[in-house]
Motif scaffolding. Structure first.
Motif, short mmCIF file in Angstrom:
data_model
loop_
_atom_site.label_atom_id
_atom_site.label_comp_id
_atom_site.label_asym_id
_atom_site.label_seq_id
_atom_site.Cartn_x
_atom_site.Cartn_y
_atom_site.Cartn_z
N THR A 47 0.84 -1.19 0.00
CA THR A 47 0.00 0.00 0.00
C THR A 47 0.88 1.25 0.00
O THR A 47 1.84 1.34 0.76
CB THR A 47 -0.92 0.01 1.23
OG1 THR A 47 -1.67 -1.21 1.24
CG2 THR A 47 -1.87 1.18 1.20
N CYS A 58 -1.04 1.17 -5.28
CA CYS A 58 -1.98 0.53 -4.36
C CYS A 58 -2.38 1.56 -3.31
O CYS A 58 -1.51 2.11 -2.62
CB CYS A 58 -1.35 -0.69 -3.71
SG CYS A 58 -2.48 -1.54 -2.57
N GLU A 89 -5.89 -1.65 0.96
CA GLU A 89 -5.82 -3.11 1.01
C GLU A 89 -6.92 -3.62 1.92
O GLU A 89 -7.04 -3.18 3.06
CB GLU A 89 -4.45 -3.54 1.52
CG GLU A 89 -4.21 -5.02 1.47
CD GLU A 89 -2.79 -5.38 1.83
OE1 GLU A 89 -2.53 -6.58 1.95
OE2 GLU A 89 -1.96 -4.48 2.02
N ARG A 119 -8.32 -5.22 -3.34
CA ARG A 119 -7.38 -4.12 -3.14
C ARG A 119 -7.79 -3.03 -4.11
O ARG A 119 -8.37 -3.30 -5.15
CB ARG A 119 -5.96 -4.57 -3.43
CG ARG A 119 -5.50 -5.68 -2.49
CD ARG A 119 -4.11 -6.12 -2.79
NE ARG A 119 -3.21 -5.30 -1.98
CZ ARG A 119 -1.91 -5.22 -2.18
NH1 ARG A 119 -1.34 -5.87 -3.16
NH2 ARG A 119 -1.16 -4.47 -1.41
#
Length: 76
Positions: free
Chosen positions: A10, A42, A45, A52
């Motif tokens: 992330t 990203c 999550e 995600r």
């Protein structure tokens, strides 16, 4: 080094290298912006092996972990 998108932590960015999904799924990812050399990050999550969220082309896209394993990226 090329790794599956599902392995990006992330907050980390990567560049798409290729999508190794079935043709129909790969075409859908292409439409969503998962094309070679596109930057992806990203941003969220979910539960382990769940969904995600990825920021790509200014949009946040939710991807199942099983599908994220079929998108290969190069970490930035």
């Amino acid at each position: 080094m090329v790794i599956p998108l599902s392995k990006i932590e992330t907050g980390r960015k990567a560049r798409v290298v290729w999508v190794a999904s079935e043709p129909a799924v790969a075409a859908r990812f292409h439409d969503l912006g998962f094309v070679p050399d596109e930057e992806v990050c990203c941003v969220l999550e979910g539960r382990k092996n769940g969904m995600r969220a990825y920021l790509i082309r200014g949009a946040v896209i939710a991807v199942r972990c099983c599908n994220a394993r079929e998108i290969f990226v190069r970490p930035c």
